[in-house]
Design a protein around this motif. Structure first.
Motif, PDB file in Angstrom:
ATOM      1  N   ASP A   1      27.859  43.834  37.661  1.00 30.03           N
ATOM      2  CA  ASP A   1      28.817  43.436  38.697  1.00 30.03           C
ATOM      3  C   ASP A   1      30.243  43.859  38.356  1.00 30.03           C
ATOM      4  O   ASP A   1      31.156  43.625  39.141  1.00 30.03           O
ATOM      5  CB  ASP A   1      28.772  41.918  38.906  1.00 30.03           C
ATOM      6  N   GLY A   2      30.446  44.446  37.160  1.00 31.58           N
ATOM      7  CA  GLY A   2      31.795  44.853  36.764  1.00 31.58           C
ATOM      8  C   GLY A   2      32.658  43.636  36.493  1.00 31.58           C
ATOM      9  O   GLY A   2      32.182  42.635  35.985  1.00 31.58           O
ATOM     10  N   GLY A   3      33.934  43.735  36.820  1.00 34.85           N
ATOM     11  CA  GLY A   3      34.833  42.597  36.639  1.00 34.85           C
ATOM     12  C   GLY A   3      35.827  42.745  35.516  1.00 34.85           C
ATOM     13  O   GLY A   3      36.749  41.955  35.388  1.00 34.85           O
ATOM     14  N   GLY A   4      35.639  43.741  34.650  1.00 32.82           N
ATOM     15  CA  GLY A   4      36.580  43.944  33.551  1.00 32.82           C
ATOM     16  C   GLY A   4      36.232  43.115  32.329  1.00 32.82           C
ATOM     17  O   GLY A   4      35.185  42.463  32.273  1.00 32.82           O
ATOM     18  N   LEU A   5      37.144  43.142  31.374  1.00 33.58           N
ATOM     19  CA  LEU A   5      36.937  42.432  30.114  1.00 33.58           C
ATOM     20  C   LEU A   5      37.753  41.143  30.095  1.00 33.58           C
ATOM     21  O   LEU A   5      38.984  41.177  30.154  1.00 33.58           O
ATOM     22  CB  LEU A   5      37.338  43.321  28.932  1.00 33.58           C
ATOM     23  N   LYS A   6      37.065  40.027  30.006  1.00 33.53           N
ATOM     24  CA  LYS A   6      37.719  38.720  30.020  1.00 33.53           C
ATOM     25  C   LYS A   6      38.722  38.586  28.874  1.00 33.53           C
ATOM     26  O   LYS A   6      39.807  38.041  29.049  1.00 33.53           O
ATOM     27  CB  LYS A   6      36.668  37.614  29.947  1.00 33.53           C
ATOM     28  N   ASP A   7      38.363  39.117  27.675  1.00 32.30           N
ATOM     29  CA  ASP A   7      39.262  38.984  26.528  1.00 32.30           C
ATOM     30  C   ASP A   7      40.548  39.810  26.688  1.00 32.30           C
ATOM     31  O   ASP A   7      41.509  39.621  25.944  1.00 32.30           O
ATOM     32  CB  ASP A   7      38.550  39.324  25.214  1.00 32.30           C
ATOM     33  N   GLU A   8      40.588  40.712  27.670  1.00 31.32           N
ATOM     34  CA  GLU A   8      41.806  41.455  27.978  1.00 31.32           C
ATOM     35  C   GLU A   8      42.530  40.857  29.185  1.00 31.32           C
ATOM     36  O   GLU A   8      43.472  41.434  29.716  1.00 31.32           O
ATOM     37  CB  GLU A   8      41.486  42.934  28.239  1.00 31.32           C
ATOM     38  N   GLY A   9      42.053  39.694  29.634  1.00 33.05           N
ATOM     39  CA  GLY A   9      42.682  39.009  30.759  1.00 33.05           C
ATOM     40  C   GLY A   9      42.317  39.576  32.115  1.00 33.05           C
ATOM     41  O   GLY A   9      42.948  39.248  33.119  1.00 33.05           O
ATOM     42  N   GLU A  10      41.275  40.418  32.157  1.00 33.66           N
ATOM     43  CA  GLU A  10      40.892  41.035  33.427  1.00 33.66           C
ATOM     44  C   GLU A  10      39.986  40.108  34.234  1.00 33.66           C
ATOM     45  O   GLU A  10      39.111  39.457  33.691  1.00 33.66           O
ATOM     46  CB  GLU A  10      40.184  42.369  33.179  1.00 33.66           C
ATOM     47  N   ASP A  11      40.233  40.059  35.525  1.00 34.10           N
ATOM     48  CA  ASP A  11      39.416  39.306  36.479  1.00 34.10           C
ATOM     49  C   ASP A  11      39.370  40.160  37.737  1.00 34.10           C
ATOM     50  O   ASP A  11      40.111  39.943  38.686  1.00 34.10           O
ATOM     51  CB  ASP A  11      40.042  37.935  36.753  1.00 34.10           C
ATOM     52  N   ILE A  12      38.508  41.171  37.714  1.00 36.64           N
ATOM     53  CA  ILE A  12      38.512  42.230  38.719  1.00 36.64           C
ATOM     54  C   ILE A  12      37.408  42.034  39.746  1.00 36.64           C
ATOM     55  O   ILE A  12      36.244  41.849  39.392  1.00 36.64           O
ATOM     56  CB  ILE A  12      38.358  43.605  38.033  1.00 36.64           C
ATOM     57  N   GLU A  13      37.795  42.110  41.004  1.00 38.71           N
ATOM     58  CA  GLU A  13      36.846  42.116  42.116  1.00 38.71           C
ATOM     59  C   GLU A  13      36.595  43.574  42.496  1.00 38.71           C
ATOM     60  O   GLU A  13      37.534  44.357  42.613  1.00 38.71           O
ATOM     61  CB  GLU A  13      37.455  41.368  43.301  1.00 38.71           C
ATOM     62  N   VAL A  14      35.340  43.945  42.675  1.00 33.81           N
ATOM     63  CA  VAL A  14      34.986  45.302  43.087  1.00 33.81           C
ATOM     64  C   VAL A  14      34.951  45.341  44.619  1.00 33.81           C
ATOM     65  O   VAL A  14      34.326  44.485  45.253  1.00 33.81           O
ATOM     66  CB  VAL A  14      33.618  45.726  42.507  1.00 33.81           C
ATOM     67  N   VAL A  15      35.645  46.320  45.181  1.00 36.68           N
ATOM     68  CA  VAL A  15      35.703  46.470  46.636  1.00 36.68           C
ATOM     69  C   VAL A  15      35.155  47.845  47.002  1.00 36.68           C
ATOM     70  O   VAL A  15      35.649  48.865  46.523  1.00 36.68           O
ATOM     71  CB  VAL A  15      37.159  46.330  47.153  1.00 36.68           C
ATOM     72  N   GLU A  16      34.114  47.843  47.833  1.00 38.88           N
ATOM     73  CA  GLU A  16      33.569  49.098  48.344  1.00 38.88           C
ATOM     74  C   GLU A  16      33.960  49.200  49.810  1.00 38.88           C
ATOM     75  O   GLU A  16      33.742  48.260  50.582  1.00 38.88           O
ATOM     76  CB  GLU A  16      32.056  49.146  48.182  1.00 38.88           C
ATOM     77  N   THR A  17      34.541  50.313  50.188  1.00 40.32           N
ATOM     78  CA  THR A  17      34.964  50.534  51.559  1.00 40.32           C
ATOM     79  C   THR A  17      34.828  52.019  51.882  1.00 40.32           C
ATOM     80  O   THR A  17      34.654  52.828  50.979  1.00 40.32           O
ATOM     81  CB  THR A  17      36.418  50.049  51.772  1.00 40.32           C
ATOM     82  N   THR A  18      34.893  52.355  53.142  1.00 42.14           N
ATOM     83  CA  THR A  18      34.839  53.776  53.491  1.00 42.14           C
ATOM     84  C   THR A  18      36.151  54.446  53.097  1.00 42.14           C
ATOM     85  O   THR A  18      37.201  53.784  53.010  1.00 42.14           O
ATOM     86  CB  THR A  18      34.605  53.988  54.997  1.00 42.14           C
ATOM     87  N   LEU A  19      36.089  55.727  52.889  1.00 41.32           N
ATOM     88  CA  LEU A  19      37.293  56.488  52.572  1.00 41.32           C
ATOM     89  C   LEU A  19      38.289  56.393  53.719  1.00 41.32           C
ATOM     90  O   LEU A  19      39.496  56.234  53.494  1.00 41.32           O
ATOM     91  CB  LEU A  19      36.926  57.952  52.284  1.00 41.32           C
ATOM     92  N   GLU A  20      37.806  56.434  54.946  1.00 44.91           N
ATOM     93  CA  GLU A  20      38.693  56.323  56.117  1.00 44.91           C
ATOM     94  C   GLU A  20      39.363  54.956  56.180  1.00 44.91           C
ATOM     95  O   GLU A  20      40.551  54.852  56.491  1.00 44.91           O
ATOM     96  CB  GLU A  20      37.934  56.620  57.414  1.00 44.91           C
TER      97      GLU A  20
END
Length: 194
Positions: free
Chosen positions: A146-165
């Motif tokens: 699911d991704g999300g980044g590295l918690k120990d680096e303070g990352e809390d990332i949401e992955v967003v998929e969208t069309t290029l347009e």
């Protein structure tokens, strides 16, 4: 001593701060185009070079973006989460190797090949960072987490998929305000139209 043809001579570099990045004060002499001399002083921030990638699925015409807190944007505009391309500091690694790791950590997609596009300075008047820009093909088969980044680096990332347009439309509406992301979306959009 100045050599023939040299226009700039650094006189002094002083470190102001040295934590996650380094803030330096540089005093230099510059020969102007009109032949005159001037002494200038500038503050420069060096937080290391980085890489950014905009993965593209040509079948579905989609891209993957991240959404996360960027403290300077929050302090300036009050925006809590910024949409942007996946990116990360090189930390001494080759850009290609680093961006593949970042993609897996932040987006949860594992790819074996990336395409290097170009290198740019985003704010060359005050920031030393050079960004290497990439794209790659991806599909649902590349998803490993699911991704999300590295918690120990303070990352809390949401992955967003969208069309290029839709991503391009988000630039016009102000939903995407990150320079590296705007560059990648516009470049890829122009390229896909060819």
């Amino acid at each position: 001593m100045r050599t023939e043809g040299e226009r700039v001579r650094v006189c002094a570099i002083d470190t102001i701060a040295d934590a996650k990045g380094k803030l330096i004060s540089v005093r230099y002499e510059q020969r102007r185009r009109d032949g005159g001399q001037q002494v200038c002083k500038r503050e420069i921030y060096d937080n290391g070079n980085s890489a950014a990638i905009l993965p593209y699925d040509p079948e579905r015409k989609t891209v993957l973006l991240t959404k996360q807190l960027r403290l300077p944007v929050f302090l300036q505009d009050g925006t809590e989460r910024t949409l942007e391309a996946c990116a990360g500091k090189l930390d001494g690694e080759k850009a290609e190797r680093r961006i593949v790791k970042e993609m897996q950590e932040e987006l949860g997609y594992k790819v074996s090949q990336v395409e290097r596009l170009f290198e740019l300075y985003v704010s060359p008047a005050a920031i030393m960072e050079k960004i290497v820009f990439f794209t790659c093909k991806y599909s649902a088969a590349n998803k490993v987490s699911d991704g999300g980044g590295l918690k120990d680096e303070g990352e809390d990332i949401e992955v967003v998929e969208t069309t290029l347009e839709q991503a391009a439309a988000m630039i016009a509406t102000g939903e995407i305000i990150d320079a590296k992301t705007v560059v990648l979306i516009q470049y890829l959009r122009d390229r896909v139209r060819l």
